[in-house]
Scaffold this motif. Structure first.
Motif, PDB file in Angstrom:
ATOM      1  N   SER A 250       0.844  -1.202   0.000  1.00 54.97           N
ATOM      2  CA  SER A 250       0.000   0.000   0.000  1.00 54.97           C
ATOM      3  C   SER A 250       0.875   1.245   0.000  1.00 54.97           C
ATOM      4  O   SER A 250       0.601   2.211  -0.716  1.00 54.97           O
ATOM      5  CB  SER A 250      -0.911   0.034   1.237  1.00 54.97           C
ATOM      6  OG  SER A 250      -1.634  -1.161   1.353  1.00 54.97           O
ATOM      7  N   ARG A 251       1.937   1.195   0.808  1.00 59.32           N
ATOM      8  CA  ARG A 251       2.853   2.346   0.868  1.00 59.32           C
ATOM      9  C   ARG A 251       3.465   2.597  -0.504  1.00 59.32           C
ATOM     10  O   ARG A 251       3.548   3.728  -0.970  1.00 59.32           O
ATOM     11  CB  ARG A 251       3.962   2.074   1.887  1.00 59.32           C
ATOM     12  CG  ARG A 251       3.677   2.700   3.237  1.00 59.32           C
ATOM     13  CD  ARG A 251       4.745   2.294   4.236  1.00 59.32           C
ATOM     14  NE  ARG A 251       4.184   1.334   5.183  1.00 59.32           N
ATOM     15  CZ  ARG A 251       4.870   0.413   5.838  1.00 59.32           C
ATOM     16  NH1 ARG A 251       6.165   0.269   5.629  1.00 59.32           N
ATOM     17  NH2 ARG A 251       4.262  -0.380   6.691  1.00 59.32           N
ATOM     18  N   ALA A 252       3.879   1.513  -1.156  1.00 59.27           N
ATOM     19  CA  ALA A 252       4.501   1.648  -2.482  1.00 59.27           C
ATOM     20  C   ALA A 252       3.500   2.217  -3.483  1.00 59.27           C
ATOM     21  O   ALA A 252       3.827   3.076  -4.293  1.00 59.27           O
ATOM     22  CB  ALA A 252       5.013   0.289  -2.948  1.00 59.27           C
ATOM     23  N   LEU A 253       2.253   1.755  -3.409  1.00 61.40           N
ATOM     24  CA  LEU A 253       1.199   2.253  -4.311  1.00 61.40           C
ATOM     25  C   LEU A 253       1.010   3.753  -4.113  1.00 61.40           C
ATOM     26  O   LEU A 253       0.905   4.512  -5.071  1.00 61.40           O
ATOM     27  CB  LEU A 253      -0.135   1.585  -3.993  1.00 61.40           C
ATOM     28  CG  LEU A 253      -0.673   0.466  -4.857  1.00 61.40           C
ATOM     29  CD1 LEU A 253      -2.127   0.217  -4.498  1.00 61.40           C
ATOM     30  CD2 LEU A 253      -0.528   0.740  -6.341  1.00 61.40           C
ATOM     31  N   LEU A 254       0.961   4.164  -2.855  1.00 59.76           N
ATOM     32  CA  LEU A 254       0.747   5.584  -2.560  1.00 59.76           C
ATOM     33  C   LEU A 254       1.922   6.424  -3.034  1.00 59.76           C
ATOM     34  O   LEU A 254       1.747   7.555  -3.469  1.00 59.76           O
ATOM     35  CB  LEU A 254       0.511   5.785  -1.066  1.00 59.76           C
ATOM     36  CG  LEU A 254      -0.904   5.378  -0.662  1.00 59.76           C
ATOM     37  CD1 LEU A 254      -0.981   5.031   0.811  1.00 59.76           C
ATOM     38  CD2 LEU A 254      -1.882   6.491  -0.990  1.00 59.76           C
ATOM     39  N   ASP A 255       3.114   5.842  -3.010  1.00 57.43           N
ATOM     40  CA  ASP A 255       4.289   6.561  -3.498  1.00 57.43           C
ATOM     41  C   ASP A 255       4.242   6.763  -5.002  1.00 57.43           C
ATOM     42  O   ASP A 255       4.965   7.596  -5.536  1.00 57.43           O
ATOM     43  CB  ASP A 255       5.567   5.790  -3.136  1.00 57.43           C
ATOM     44  CG  ASP A 255       5.976   6.064  -1.708  1.00 57.43           C
ATOM     45  OD1 ASP A 255       5.454   7.035  -1.126  1.00 57.43           O
ATOM     46  OD2 ASP A 255       6.787   5.302  -1.171  1.00 57.43           O
ATOM     47  N   CYS A 256       3.398   5.959  -5.679  1.00 55.85           N
ATOM     48  CA  CYS A 256       3.300   6.071  -7.136  1.00 55.85           C
ATOM     49  C   CYS A 256       2.403   7.213  -7.570  1.00 55.85           C
ATOM     50  O   CYS A 256       2.390   7.576  -8.738  1.00 55.85           O
ATOM     51  CB  CYS A 256       2.711   4.799  -7.742  1.00 55.85           C
ATOM     52  SG  CYS A 256       3.770   3.412  -7.545  1.00 55.85           S
ATOM     53  N   VAL A 257       1.606   7.731  -6.671  1.00 57.10           N
ATOM     54  CA  VAL A 257       0.709   8.824  -7.047  1.00 57.10           C
ATOM     55  C   VAL A 257       1.565  10.010  -7.467  1.00 57.10           C
ATOM     56  O   VAL A 257       2.451  10.419  -6.729  1.00 57.10           O
ATOM     57  CB  VAL A 257      -0.212   9.209  -5.866  1.00 57.10           C
ATOM     58  CG1 VAL A 257      -1.046  10.415  -6.203  1.00 57.10           C
ATOM     59  CG2 VAL A 257      -1.094   8.029  -5.486  1.00 57.10           C
ATOM     60  N   PRO A 258       1.319  10.540  -8.672  1.00 57.49           N
ATOM     61  CA  PRO A 258       2.154  11.654  -9.118  1.00 57.49           C
ATOM     62  C   PRO A 258       2.066  12.815  -8.130  1.00 57.49           C
ATOM     63  O   PRO A 258       1.007  13.092  -7.594  1.00 57.49           O
ATOM     64  CB  PRO A 258       1.528  12.048 -10.463  1.00 57.49           C
ATOM     65  CG  PRO A 258       0.671  10.917 -10.868  1.00 57.49           C
ATOM     66  CD  PRO A 258       0.266  10.205  -9.618  1.00 57.49           C
ATOM     67  N   ARG A 259       3.178  13.429  -7.861  1.00 57.89           N
ATOM     68  CA  ARG A 259       3.172  14.583  -6.956  1.00 57.89           C
ATOM     69  C   ARG A 259       3.200  15.860  -7.764  1.00 57.89           C
ATOM     70  O   ARG A 259       3.489  15.854  -8.956  1.00 57.89           O
ATOM     71  CB  ARG A 259       4.387  14.521  -6.039  1.00 57.89           C
ATOM     72  CG  ARG A 259       4.317  13.297  -5.167  1.00 57.89           C
ATOM     73  CD  ARG A 259       5.498  13.212  -4.239  1.00 57.89           C
ATOM     74  NE  ARG A 259       5.567  11.844  -3.738  1.00 57.89           N
ATOM     75  CZ  ARG A 259       6.673  11.148  -3.611  1.00 57.89           C
ATOM     76  NH1 ARG A 259       7.830  11.690  -3.918  1.00 57.89           N
ATOM     77  NH2 ARG A 259       6.645   9.914  -3.175  1.00 57.89           N
ATOM     78  N   LEU A 260       2.920  16.942  -7.068  1.00 54.62           N
ATOM     79  CA  LEU A 260       2.827  18.242  -7.718  1.00 54.62           C
ATOM     80  C   LEU A 260       4.075  18.586  -8.523  1.00 54.62           C
ATOM     81  O   LEU A 260       4.004  19.149  -9.607  1.00 54.62           O
ATOM     82  CB  LEU A 260       2.580  19.312  -6.647  1.00 54.62           C
ATOM     83  CG  LEU A 260       1.355  20.183  -6.852  1.00 54.62           C
ATOM     84  CD1 LEU A 260       0.135  19.357  -7.232  1.00 54.62           C
ATOM     85  CD2 LEU A 260       1.059  20.996  -5.610  1.00 54.62           C
ATOM     86  N   GLU A 261       5.242  18.195  -7.959  1.00 59.48           N
ATOM     87  CA  GLU A 261       6.492  18.589  -8.630  1.00 59.48           C
ATOM     88  C   GLU A 261       6.799  17.711  -9.854  1.00 59.48           C
ATOM     89  O   GLU A 261       7.700  18.001 -10.621  1.00 59.48           O
ATOM     90  CB  GLU A 261       7.666  18.565  -7.643  1.00 59.48           C
ATOM     91  CG  GLU A 261       8.076  17.191  -7.148  1.00 59.48           C
ATOM     92  CD  GLU A 261       7.393  16.780  -5.844  1.00 59.48           C
ATOM     93  OE1 GLU A 261       6.299  17.332  -5.549  1.00 59.48           O
ATOM     94  OE2 GLU A 261       7.945  15.914  -5.146  1.00 59.48           O
ATOM     95  N   ASP A 262       6.030  16.614 -10.034  1.00 61.27           N
ATOM     96  CA  ASP A 262       6.274  15.725 -11.171  1.00 61.27           C
ATOM     97  C   ASP A 262       5.777  16.340 -12.472  1.00 61.27           C
ATOM     98  O   ASP A 262       4.918  17.209 -12.474  1.00 61.27           O
ATOM     99  CB  ASP A 262       5.541  14.394 -10.978  1.00 61.27           C
ATOM    100  CG  ASP A 262       6.201  13.533  -9.918  1.00 61.27           C
ATOM    101  OD1 ASP A 262       7.378  13.777  -9.617  1.00 61.27           O
ATOM    102  OD2 ASP A 262       5.524  12.634  -9.407  1.00 61.27           O
ATOM    103  N   GLU A 263       6.345  15.857 -13.551  1.00 61.55           N
ATOM    104  CA  GLU A 263       5.807  16.197 -14.869  1.00 61.55           C
ATOM    105  C   GLU A 263       4.377  15.683 -14.926  1.00 61.55           C
ATOM    106  O   GLU A 263       4.112  14.586 -14.441  1.00 61.55           O
ATOM    107  CB  GLU A 263       6.595  15.458 -15.959  1.00 61.55           C
ATOM    108  CG  GLU A 263       8.064  15.744 -15.986  1.00 61.55           C
ATOM    109  CD  GLU A 263       8.391  16.758 -17.056  1.00 61.55           C
ATOM    110  OE1 GLU A 263       7.567  16.937 -17.967  1.00 61.55           O
ATOM    111  OE2 GLU A 263       9.462  17.365 -16.940  1.00 61.55           O
ATOM    112  N   PRO A 264       3.460  16.447 -15.552  1.00 56.80           N
ATOM    113  CA  PRO A 264       2.085  15.964 -15.615  1.00 56.80           C
ATOM    114  C   PRO A 264       2.027  14.593 -16.282  1.00 56.80           C
ATOM    115  O   PRO A 264       2.715  14.352 -17.262  1.00 56.80           O
ATOM    116  CB  PRO A 264       1.369  17.010 -16.475  1.00 56.80           C
ATOM    117  CG  PRO A 264       2.276  18.176 -16.541  1.00 56.80           C
ATOM    118  CD  PRO A 264       3.658  17.715 -16.223  1.00 56.80           C
ATOM    119  N   GLY A 265       1.220  13.725 -15.722  1.00 54.84           N
ATOM    120  CA  GLY A 265       1.017  12.420 -16.332  1.00 54.84           C
ATOM    121  C   GLY A 265       2.098  11.408 -16.026  1.00 54.84           C
ATOM    122  O   GLY A 265       2.000  10.247 -16.373  1.00 54.84           O
TER     123      GLY A 265
END
Ligand code: ATP
Ligand code: MG
Length: 319
Positions: A250-265
């Motif tokens: 679950s932790r790893a899955l949540l880490d996959c959510v793109p963050r604001l600083e990431d390139e879109p998509g």
């Protein structure tokens, strides 16, 4: 008694002379009025679970074990006539691809009226009135006129609204939505989720929401079941999952959510090769990618610990 109780569900496909289970003993429940998310990487068994609940598994796939109790009736044992009555009646499903759920050669009104007539003792005129009411309910304007339009005359988002109208036309108690927004652009995704939330409140339905998008899930679900390699990793209140996930997966899955600083998509992949059934062993399917895993994790799948509404299958839970 919960509205839906999936208990130790197994789903298998014959492969090379034996049955390979793609869902390997999954249990969860949904209370009346509750919205539950079903998440996990591609291939984890989400769609097969949804299809098995509806008894719509494609041949040669079949239920290998367990029970699916809906309102107290075990659907794995129900006859086909009972299932036909239930599908589109008390239990409905909406898929990702709205085009495949609609017949291209008939106007949407005909398809909507057919669903209504299949489950209700209505005249043609009454079915038509209800079809108009349903299109209105899902936010399609000029509903009278729209009844005569063909699926290709609707945008992707509008087609998904039509499918949702068909799914809820007979007031289901449970709506299963299998990635209903994946094919749509971001703004439309949010609109569809808002529609589902609104319908859930108005019609009092329960929802099983299958998605890759944890943000959308958070918008609509109060609890989430996390699957990996055909097994349940964690079943948790969404808030707890977001703030303090217990399972390393679950932790790893949540880490996959793109963050604001990431390139879109851009998605952040979980490290390590994704699980494949071909190499499935008795151990925890996440062990080869898990930072905590030791020899026992690779050898033996952990028993569930915790209690509804928060269950975890990890040797390290609580430590
Ligand atoms: N006809 C089939 N024969 C053999 N295996 C199959 C068949 N259909 C599906 N599977 C396997 O079942 C497993 C679960 O598939 P499922 O479609 O439920 O995954 P999912 O979690 O819905 O993935 P996604 O997020 O990509 O939709 C996968 O490993 C898939 O390869
Ligand atoms: Mg799927």
């Amino acid at each position: 008694m919960a509205l839906l109780e999936v208990e130790n569900l197994g789903i298998g496909f014959p492969t090379g002379g034996r049955i390979v289970e793609v869902v390997r003993g999954v249990s969860f429940k949904i209370e009346a009025g509750e919205s539950v998310g079903l998440v996990g990487e591609s291939g984890s068994g989400k769609s097969q679970t949804a299809l098995a609940i509806m008894r719509l598994l494609r041949e040669p796939g079949r239920i290998t074990r367990g029970a699916v109790r809906f309102d107290g009736t075990d659907l794995t044992q129900a006859d086909e006539a009972t299932m036909r009555r239930l599908r589109g009646g008390a239990v409905s499903i909406v898929f990702q691809d709205a085009l495949s759920g609609l017949n291209p050669v008939f106007p949407v009104g005909v398809q909507l009226m057919d669903v209504i007539a299949a489950h209700r003792d209505v005249t043609r005129e009454q079915a038509r009135e209800r079809a108009v009411a349903m299109l209105n309910l899902v936010g399609i304007r000029n509903a009278e006129e729209r009844l005569g339009h063909f699926p290709h005359q609707f945008s992707g988002g509008m087609r998904q609204r039509v499918l949702i109208a068909m799914a809820v036309a007979c007031e289901p108690k449970l709506l299963i939505a299998d990635e209903p927004t994946t094919a749509l652009d971001v703004t439309v995704q949010a609109q569809i989720v808002a529609l589902l939330r609104d319908l859930r409140e108005r019609l009092g339905l329960s929802l099983l929401f299958i998605t890759h998008n944890l943000d959308l899930m958070g918008e609509i679900c109060s609890r989430a079941v996390v699957l990996y390699g055909g097994l349940m990793m964690e079943d948790s209140p969404v808030e707890t999952l977001f703030t303090a996930p217990s399972h390393p997966y679950s932790r790893a899955l949540l880490d996959c959510v793109p963050r604001l600083e990431d390139e879109p998509g851009m998605l952040r992949p979980i490290e390590g090769a994704a699980f494949t059934l071909a190499t499935a062993e008795a151990g925890c399917p996440f062990a080869p990618r898990c930072v905590l895993a030791d020899a026992r994790c690779g050898r033996e799948h952990p028993p569930e610990t915790g209690q509804h509404p928060h269950r975890i299958a990890c040797w390290w839970s609580g430590s």
